[in-house]
Structure formats: C-alpha cells, structure tokens
Design a protein around this motif. Structure first.
Motif, short mmCIF file in Angstrom:
data_model
loop_
_atom_site.label_atom_id
_atom_site.label_comp_id
_atom_site.label_asym_id
_atom_site.label_seq_id
_atom_site.Cartn_x
_atom_site.Cartn_y
_atom_site.Cartn_z
N MET A 1 52.88 71.07 100.90
CA MET A 1 51.94 72.17 101.14
C MET A 1 50.75 72.10 100.19
N VAL A 2 51.02 71.84 98.91
CA VAL A 2 49.94 71.78 97.92
C VAL A 2 48.98 70.63 98.23
N SER A 3 49.49 69.56 98.81
CA SER A 3 48.63 68.41 99.10
C SER A 3 47.55 68.75 100.12
N PHE A 4 47.74 69.80 100.91
CA PHE A 4 46.74 70.20 101.90
C PHE A 4 45.85 71.35 101.39
N PHE A 5 46.08 71.81 100.16
CA PHE A 5 45.28 72.91 99.63
C PHE A 5 43.87 72.44 99.29
N GLN A 6 42.98 73.41 99.14
CA GLN A 6 41.58 73.14 98.80
C GLN A 6 41.37 73.28 97.31
N ARG A 7 40.85 72.24 96.67
CA ARG A 7 40.58 72.29 95.23
C ARG A 7 39.25 72.98 94.98
N GLN A 8 39.24 73.84 93.97
CA GLN A 8 38.04 74.55 93.58
C GLN A 8 37.36 73.83 92.42
N PRO A 9 36.04 74.00 92.26
CA PRO A 9 35.33 73.30 91.17
C PRO A 9 35.84 73.62 89.78
#
Length: 284
Positions: free
Chosen positions: A35-43
């Motif tokens: 699930m975490v692998s599909f999350f969006q990373r923030q700056p």
C-alpha cells in the motif's frame, strides 16, 4: 504408509499457530508495504495515501535498473562460486571419517554464528594496507609495497562468498551423506578416471540438489546489506542498500517500499522454485 487427509476441523489445529505467525509477521507487513508503495510522496519528506505509480516508474529508470541488474548478477556470481567450491568440498567431507566431519561442521557452524558486521570488519582489516594480507605478500616478495585491497568489487565478492559458503556446505551435506558410494566404485571399476566419474555420476545424480542450493544461496546473497557498504564503493551497493538509503536518509518511503516489494517478489519466486525442485527430487 499413506497420509490420511484431514477429516475434521480439529485436524487443522496444528496449522493455526504457524498461520497466525505468518499472517502477523509477513502477510500484514507485506500488505502495508504494498500500500505504501502506491502512496504519493510530498516535498517535505512526508507521504499521503493515494494510488499512483510514480515510485514504480522511477524504479524502472536506467540507474535503478542498473542497480537491480548488478544485485542480481552479484548474487548469481556468489551462488555459482559457492556451489563450485562447496560441492566437491562437501563430497570429500561426506566421505571423511566421522571425527573429521564433526570438526569441519562445528567450524562451519561457528562461521554462521558470526554477524555480517563482524565478517565485514574482519575482511576490511585483512584487506587493509596497514594490517592486511598485502604485508604478507610483500614479505614473500610477491608485492613491492603494501596496498589496500578494499574497497572494490573483489573485496565485496570475497566477503559475500565467505559468508555464504558455510551455508552452501550445510545445505549440500545431507544429500551428499545419503549418496550411494557404490556409484563411484562402479564407475571406477568400469575404467572411468576419478574426475570423469565425479562429473558424470555424482553431479548428475545430485543435479536437483545443486539447483536448489544455487537458488537458496542466490536468495541469501540477494539480501546482503552491510558487506557491500563495508567492502565496496557506492557503485557496488546492492538494492538492499539503496532501499535503506531511500527509507532512512532520503525519507522516501513509497519509493523504498516499491523497491522492497520487487525484491520480496523475486525472493518468493526463487524460494518457490527451490521448493518445486526439492519436491521433484523427493518424488524421484
């Protein structure tokens, strides 16, 4: 004798505890990692729930593809060297006296008890310029002056082979001990030289064991983390090192999770292949 299939729900009771442990310590963490692998990373280094393929797209770039190829190639080379060295050694060990076998097996188990940190620092000392084996080579007249033999690819390969070789021998030993010694005696009686008899009789008889051992050592070497860092340069780092770097130092958990998912899937596929080979060997 034939195993009877389970007929009552109570017959499955011995499987409850392993199933719970597998679910709690593997299935659930692996599911969270997916699930975490599909999350969006923030700056700012954080990440938010989403369903994006940015991490997997980055993983398919040339740089990380090269790291993946290097990791797979290094693991395959370590496994190949360990099997080439360990197979004849284990064969001779299985034919030795019982007391000799006990001494060697205890020595191998003592190596397995060493942590990767101890092995890494020990080899970094042996390959150093001040206290390494290059001083011995200078004393023997084989070198002009002491030279640091680390960090480089050879040092990484040496350390990983040293770590995996005892594991290789211990995996091969049971099959070697069960091998019928009359096979070699019969081939020698028919006029085959020792080396030819070994290559044409012993090796084909244990080909499934060799393949299963190669796969197991490959999986073992694929997860190496400290030795590439201690004995090699950044270009010698494996995928496991980059996963830790992305998760801890770069604060990019989605990307680290994507790489870890791929590494786990490759490992599971190879473990399944080794189990399939082992099942065919038992059936044979």
């Amino acid at each position: 004798m034939r195993l009877e299939p389970p007929r009552r729900a109570l017959d499955y009771a011995p499987l409850v505890f392993p199933a719970v442990m597998l679910t709690v310590f593997f299935v659930v963490p692996f599911g969270i990692m997916v699930m975490v692998s599909f999350f969006q990373r923030q700056p700012a280094g954080f990440y938010t729930p989403a369903f994006v393929f940015a991490s997997y797209e980055r993983f398919l770039t040339a740089f990380f593809g090269g790291v993946l190829g290097f990791s797979l190639g290094l693991a395959a080379l370590v496994a190949l060297i360990c099997v080439v060295i360990g197979f004849p050694f284990t064969y001779e060990l299985a034919r030795a006296r019982r007391s000799v076998q006990v001494v060697w097996l205890v020595a191998l188990l003592s190596i397995l008890s060493l942590s990767e940190v101890v092995i890494g620092f020990a080899w970094s000392t042996l390959l150093s310029r001040t206290a390494g084996i290059s001083n011995l080579l200078v004393w023997l007249g084989l070198m002009e002056k002491p030279t640091a033999l680390t960090p480089n690819f050879g040092a990484v390969l040496t350390g990983m082979v040293y770590q995996a070789l005892p594991y290789t021998v211990l995996v091969l030993y049971p099959a070697m001990a069960r091998l019928d010694p009359t096979l070699m005696e019969a081939s020698r009686t028919l006029g085959a030289p020792p080396l030819k008899a070994f290559l044409t009789v012993v090796v084909p008889a244990l080909r499934n064991t060799i393949l299963a051992t190669f796969i197991m050592v490959f999986v073992f070497a694929l997860g190496s983390y400290l030795l590439p860092q201690l004995l090699g340069r950044p270009q010698h780092w494996t995928l496991s090192v980059l996963i830790t770097d992305q998760a801890i130092y770069q604060s990019n958990m989605p990307f680290a999770a994507a790489m870890a998912v791929f590494l786990v899937l490759v490992t599971l596929a190879l473990v399944g292949l080794s189990l399939l080979v082992g099942r065919k060997e038992i059936a044979a």
